[in-house]
Write an enzyme that holds these catalytic residues in place. Structure first.
Site, mmCIF file in Angstrom:
data_model
loop_
_atom_site.group_PDB
_atom_site.id
_atom_site.type_symbol
_atom_site.label_atom_id
_atom_site.label_comp_id
_atom_site.label_asym_id
_atom_site.label_seq_id
_atom_site.Cartn_x
_atom_site.Cartn_y
_atom_site.Cartn_z
ATOM 1 N N GLU A 125 35.844 43.241 43.396
ATOM 2 C CA GLU A 125 34.956 42.083 43.238
ATOM 3 C C GLU A 125 33.484 42.425 43.456
ATOM 4 O OE1 GLU A 125 36.612 38.875 45.594
ATOM 5 O OE2 GLU A 125 38.609 39.259 44.801
ATOM 6 N N GLU A 232 47.103 41.088 40.625
ATOM 7 C CA GLU A 232 47.304 40.016 41.623
ATOM 8 C C GLU A 232 47.799 38.729 40.953
ATOM 9 O OE1 GLU A 232 43.824 39.407 44.073
ATOM 10 O OE2 GLU A 232 43.371 41.544 44.162
HETATM 11 O O1 G3I Z 1 46.630 36.013 60.529
HETATM 12 C C1 G3I Z 1 45.654 35.032 60.864
HETATM 13 C C2 G3I Z 1 46.252 33.985 61.737
HETATM 14 O O2 G3I Z 1 46.648 34.572 62.962
HETATM 15 C C3 G3I Z 1 45.221 32.875 61.966
HETATM 16 O O3 G3I Z 1 45.798 31.831 62.701
HETATM 17 C C4 G3I Z 1 44.728 32.319 60.624
HETATM 18 C C5 G3I Z 1 43.640 31.273 60.804
HETATM 19 O O4 G3I Z 1 42.656 31.336 59.804
HETATM 20 O O5 G3I Z 1 44.195 33.388 59.885
HETATM 21 C C6 G3I Z 1 45.156 34.393 59.590
HETATM 22 O O6 G3I Z 1 44.524 35.399 58.830
HETATM 23 C C7 G3I Z 1 44.250 35.056 57.493
HETATM 24 C C8 G3I Z 1 44.941 36.090 56.613
HETATM 25 O O7 G3I Z 1 44.585 35.879 55.277
HETATM 26 C C9 G3I Z 1 46.468 36.037 56.736
HETATM 27 O O8 G3I Z 1 46.963 34.824 56.262
HETATM 28 C C10 G3I Z 1 42.742 35.135 57.286
HETATM 29 O O9 G3I Z 1 42.105 34.080 58.002
HETATM 30 C C11 G3I Z 1 42.421 34.993 55.830
HETATM 31 O O10 G3I Z 1 41.032 35.235 55.629
HETATM 32 C C12 G3I Z 1 43.201 36.009 55.017
HETATM 33 O O11 G3I Z 1 42.945 35.697 53.656
HETATM 34 C C13 G3I Z 1 43.294 36.694 52.727
HETATM 35 C C14 G3I Z 1 42.077 36.926 51.838
HETATM 36 O O12 G3I Z 1 42.427 37.809 50.774
HETATM 37 C C15 G3I Z 1 40.927 37.580 52.616
HETATM 38 O O13 G3I Z 1 41.239 38.870 53.041
HETATM 39 C C16 G3I Z 1 44.478 36.186 51.913
HETATM 40 O O14 G3I Z 1 45.636 36.142 52.743
HETATM 41 C C17 G3I Z 1 44.730 37.143 50.757
HETATM 42 O O15 G3I Z 1 45.745 36.614 49.928
HETATM 43 C C18 G3I Z 1 43.442 37.302 49.952
HETATM 44 O O16 G3I Z 1 43.679 38.217 48.921
HETATM 45 C C19 G3I Z 1 42.639 38.373 47.970
HETATM 46 C C20 G3I Z 1 42.625 39.816 47.526
HETATM 47 O O17 G3I Z 1 42.510 40.670 48.635
HETATM 48 C C21 G3I Z 1 41.483 40.066 46.537
HETATM 49 N N1 G3I Z 1 41.557 39.156 45.421
HETATM 50 C C22 G3I Z 1 41.673 37.747 45.741
HETATM 51 C C23 G3I Z 1 42.838 37.517 46.711
HETATM 52 C C24 G3I Z 1 42.977 36.052 47.016
HETATM 53 O O18 G3I Z 1 41.822 35.570 47.695
#
Ligand code: G3I
Length: 328
Positions: A125, A232
């Protein structure tokens, strides 16, 4: 699915819940032969604190994929959104530091998994959310300018010359201005010998994303001669504006007609990929999670949706059979 497909079929998993869930593991082993870490291999998990690499989860993932004869795909090396706060703070205080940090981070990380991680999303990105241009709200761009993108490819290639190196982005299958900017960047890389080997189309699409547009962008991307990864995949019924919480709920429940239409869309996507991307450039199709219970769409955009091929009870949806037939 892995047995009917001519190319690897993958899913993104979050290892910590996954490794404790036997049913999810059974399905993952049965259907997929490529593994992408949903979050575990991002910088905020690999180096949460300055100077300390944490490879424990990635090592466990590698062991799992080796035991089960799966390809491990590395997501990702450099992404504005997975850059931990300490890196941003330090880079603003001392801009000269960022380039040397990037080099040592990539060299150590890619070097450690040399020949074990098959391919990497080297830069994720790096372009603006919409339209043409580089993403400006990124510490990497802010401090290093657009050259950080090619530098990352050189460092990754030096650390593992066999690894397949991708530029990965979203909406490039439908935002033509963004797509054209990406293609110009990639073709310029090829011309100047930047070691890029593939283009990742994230393919977070909607039911109304036109098949014709998807086919033409994939075909044009394949004309570069690079590997093409649908990296994805998921397909939503509702809408969002690509920002966290930015969902627009149009459909509140899933009807049999919607399920049927989604099955057709998964079928179409697989067929388009197979027909416009030459077989030696088909790096594979990876789903961003494969069940509606765990999909990122719901918490991230704050909407209800059903974007995947398995339902909340881990039962296959019509979408599963649509994809299966498309791969066949
Ligand atoms: O694990 C913690 C949990 O303990 C906590 O209570 C909760 C509260 O916010 O957060 C949890 O972590 C989250 C994590 O995902 C696991 O669910 C993070 O906040 C959250 O920011 C994280 O989001 C991920 C995001 O990327 C940012 O890294 C998404 O799961 C993941 O699906 C998403 O993936 C991205 C790809 O890497 C790039 N392309 C887009 C795609 C979708 O956004």
């Amino acid at each position: 699915m892995r047995t009917v497909s001519n190319f690897p079929i993958g899913a993104a998993m979050r290892f910590l819940p996954f490794s404790d869930d036997p049913e999810l593991q059974r399905l993952q082993k049965h259907h997929f032969d490529s593994y992408t870490a949903g979050n575990d291999m991002k910088m905020y998990n690999i180096m949460p604190k300055e100077g300390v690499f944490d490879f424990s989860v990635t090592d466990a993932i590698l062991e799992y994929t080796q035991e089960n004869d799966q390809r491990l795909f590395g997501h990702n090396l450099i992404w504005h959104s997975s850059t931990p706060p300490w890196v941003k703070e330090k880079a603003r205080e001392n801009p000269d530091w960022l380039s040397s940090f990037m080099k040592s981070y990539i060299s150590t990380y890619v070097g450690r998994y040399r020949s074990f991680v098959h391919g990497w999303d080297v830069v994720n990105e790096g372009l603006r959310t919409k339209g043409s241009g580089y993403r400006e709200d990124s510490i990497w761009y802010e401090v290093l300018g657009s050259r950080y993108i090619e530098q990352a490819f050189f460092y990754a290639h030096e650390a593992d010359p066999q690894a397949v190196l991708f530029y990965n982005d979203f909406n490039i299958e439908r935002d033509l201005e963004k797509f054209n900017f990406m293609i110009d960047m990639v073709e310029d890389f090829i011309e100047r010998g930047v070691p890029i080997s593939g283009i990742g189309f994230q393919m977070h699409i909607r039911m109304d994303t036109p098949n014709g547009v998807i086919a033409s962008t994939l075909q044009r991307a394949a004309a570069t001669g690079l590997q093409i990864h649908l990296s994805e995949v998921d397909i939503i019924f509702n809408r969002h504006d690509d920002t966290r919480g930015g969902g627009l709920q149009i459909r509140t429940s899933l009807t049999p007609e919607m399920e049927k239409a989604q099955a057709q869309k998964y079928y179409d996507l697989a067929m388009i990929y197979r027909s416009v991307v030459p077989s030696d450039q088909q790096y594979g199709i990876t789903l961003w999670g494969f069940n509606d219970r765990d999909t990122w769409i719901r918490p991230f955009f704050g909407i209800q949706d059903w974007p995947t091929i398995y339902d909340e009870r881990l039962q296959p949806k019509p979408a599963f059979f649509g994809l299966l037939n498309g791969l066949r």
